[in-house]
Design a protein around this motif. Structure first.
Motif, PDB file in Angstrom:
ATOM      1  N   UNK A  66       0.630  -1.081   0.079  1.00  0.00           N
ATOM      2  CA  UNK A  66      -0.095   0.105   0.028  1.00  0.00           C
ATOM      3  C   UNK A  66       0.744   1.218  -0.138  1.00  0.00           C
ATOM      4  N   UNK A  67       2.006   1.373   0.605  1.00  0.00           N
ATOM      5  CA  UNK A  67       2.994   2.463   0.440  1.00  0.00           C
ATOM      6  C   UNK A  67       3.308   2.672  -0.923  1.00  0.00           C
ATOM      7  N   UNK A  68       3.787   1.704  -1.398  1.00  0.00           N
ATOM      8  CA  UNK A  68       4.152   2.097  -3.068  1.00  0.00           C
ATOM      9  C   UNK A  68       2.900   2.607  -3.751  1.00  0.00           C
ATOM     10  N   UNK A  69       1.691   1.732  -3.577  1.00  0.00           N
ATOM     11  CA  UNK A  69       0.589   2.195  -4.296  1.00  0.00           C
ATOM     12  C   UNK A  69       0.165   3.655  -4.010  1.00  0.00           C
ATOM     13  N   UNK A 115      -2.784  14.359  -0.556  1.00  0.00           N
ATOM     14  CA  UNK A 115      -2.679  14.139   0.878  1.00  0.00           C
ATOM     15  C   UNK A 115      -3.363  12.655   1.364  1.00  0.00           C
ATOM     16  N   UNK A 116      -4.632  12.572   0.985  1.00  0.00           N
ATOM     17  CA  UNK A 116      -5.310  11.193   1.278  1.00  0.00           C
ATOM     18  C   UNK A 116      -4.591  10.095   0.610  1.00  0.00           C
ATOM     19  N   UNK A 117      -4.249  10.169  -0.604  1.00  0.00           N
ATOM     20  CA  UNK A 117      -3.365   8.847  -1.068  1.00  0.00           C
ATOM     21  C   UNK A 117      -2.162   8.472  -0.046  1.00  0.00           C
ATOM     22  N   UNK A 118      -1.591   9.783   0.412  1.00  0.00           N
ATOM     23  CA  UNK A 118      -0.226   9.477   1.317  1.00  0.00           C
ATOM     24  C   UNK A 118      -0.707   8.914   2.763  1.00  0.00           C
ATOM     25  N   UNK A 119      -1.717   9.999   3.190  1.00  0.00           N
ATOM     26  CA  UNK A 119      -1.988   9.456   4.643  1.00  0.00           C
ATOM     27  C   UNK A 119      -2.627   7.955   4.645  1.00  0.00           C
ATOM     28  N   UNK A 125       3.705   8.558   7.297  1.00  0.00           N
ATOM     29  CA  UNK A 125       4.054   7.905   8.425  1.00  0.00           C
ATOM     30  C   UNK A 125       5.323   7.282   8.360  1.00  0.00           C
ATOM     31  N   UNK A 126       5.728   6.563   7.104  1.00  0.00           N
ATOM     32  CA  UNK A 126       7.025   6.078   6.693  1.00  0.00           C
ATOM     33  C   UNK A 126       8.138   7.328   6.829  1.00  0.00           C
ATOM     34  N   UNK A 127       7.611   8.183   6.054  1.00  0.00           N
ATOM     35  CA  UNK A 127       8.730   9.409   5.902  1.00  0.00           C
ATOM     36  C   UNK A 127       9.081  10.127   7.295  1.00  0.00           C
ATOM     37  N   UNK A 128       8.024  10.087   8.087  1.00  0.00           N
ATOM     38  CA  UNK A 128       8.344  10.711   9.580  1.00  0.00           C
ATOM     39  C   UNK A 128       9.274   9.993  10.365  1.00  0.00           C
TER      40      UNK A 128
END
Length: 130
Positions: A66-69, A115-119, A125-128
């Motif tokens: 899901x993170x890649x998508x 934003x919604x795609x990333x959130x 969260x991964x970048x944080x």
């Protein structure tokens, strides 16, 4: 739980948009393709429809990736944004966006989609953590 609901809703949204590109809204989408794109408007609409269907399915079912998508979908939203800007600048109607103020308001929703795609896919969260 809310992230999953947003992710699935985005997936359904992308599926419906992709189906629209290929069927009932094909001509409306063609009218929104900027003239400066050096490809057939029909090809752009059909290709983007297929891509949107793939994104829709991936957002719903590829939970392990899901993170890649989510990152890829966010990039896609960025890439189609110039088309939305062109619709505003060229005063092109479509999907009830028949005034400059409506077309301008649409531009403010694109960052929300990004934003919604990333959130919803935990990319933020991964970048944080990095």
């Amino acid at each position: 739980m809310i992230k999953n609901l947003i992710r699935i809703a985005l997936g359904v949204f992308m599926l419906l948009a992709g189906i629209g590109h290929l069927t009932y809204a094909r001509e409306t989408f063609q009218a929104q393709v900027p003239d400066w794109i050096p490809l057939s408007k029909d090809f752009v609409v059909l290709a983007s429809g297929v891509v949107e269907i793939i994104f829709g399915l991936a957002m719903i079912f590829f939970t392990k990736q899901k993170q890649y998508v989510g990152l890829a979908l966010a990039v896609f939203f960025v890439l189609v944004f110039p088309g939305n800007i062109a619709q505003y600048i060229d005063h092109r109607d479509g999907f009830g966006l028949d005034t400059d103020s409506k077309r301008l308001m649409r531009l403010f929703f694109q960052p929300l989609l990004i934003f919604f795609a990333l959130y919803s896919t935990d990319v933020l969260k991964k970048f944080k953590k990095s």
